[in-house]
Enzyme design. Structure first.
Site, PDB file in Angstrom:
ATOM      1  N   HIS A  84       0.860  -1.187   0.000  1.00 26.98           N
ATOM      2  CA  HIS A  84       0.000   0.000   0.000  1.00 26.98           C
ATOM      3  C   HIS A  84       0.893   1.233   0.000  1.00 26.98           C
ATOM      4  CE1 HIS A  84      -3.351   2.603   0.816  1.00 26.98           C
ATOM      5  NE2 HIS A  84      -2.775   3.043   1.929  1.00 26.98           N
ATOM      6  N   HIS A 101       0.906  10.952  -2.715  1.00 25.23           N
ATOM      7  CA  HIS A 101      -0.285  10.709  -1.910  1.00 25.23           C
ATOM      8  C   HIS A 101      -1.114  11.986  -1.944  1.00 25.23           C
ATOM      9  CE1 HIS A 101      -2.487   9.416   1.819  1.00 25.23           C
ATOM     10  NE2 HIS A 101      -2.469   8.313   1.106  1.00 25.23           N
TER      11      HIS A 101
END
Length: 129
Positions: free
Chosen positions: A49, A96
């Site tokens: 992840h 992100h």
């Protein structure tokens, strides 16, 4: 109040170490012992992840080194969060979203994946983009 003596503590630590060594038997992770002819959905797949992040997901650095590390550790699913660059409309960056992370170029990430995808495993790499 509860107390524990040194002998009991050492016994607990020895048992814990034995468990960790048993749970992570390197031979189980370097040799294929499953039937690898089944459909992909029949397997547990080592995934990563935020594969591109070094450090925390709010202000960490994004890098292709983090992707390389994940692949060399045996990950078969790599996640890339892709966004159009604010400086170059023809450039895509990986970071992100809605955070203070420092982006890395999409092309750099893909080149790293191409170079290291099959170093530690012959099996397919799944990209989530």
């Amino acid at each position: 109040e509860p107390t524990i003596d040194v002998t009991e503590l050492l016994l607990i630590l020895c048992n814990w170490t034995h468990y960790v060594n048993f749970a992570y038997d390197i031979r189980r992770h370097t040799q294929i012992y499953h039937d690898m002819t089944r459909p992909l959905s029949h397997y547990f797949i080592a995934s990563s992840h935020n594969s591109y992040l070094e450090g925390d997901q709010m202000k960490g650095k994004c890098s292709s080194f983090a992707i390389k590390r994940a692949l060399l550790l045996g990950c078969r699913v790599i996640e890339l969060d892709c966004y159009n660059s604010t400086q170059d409309e023809h450039s895509v960056k990986v970071y992100h979203g809605n955070t203070m992370t420092q982006p890395v170029g999409f092309i750099e990430c893909i080149e790293t994946i191409a170079k290291y995808a099959f170093v530690s495993s012959q099996y397919p790499v799944i990209l989530t983009i």
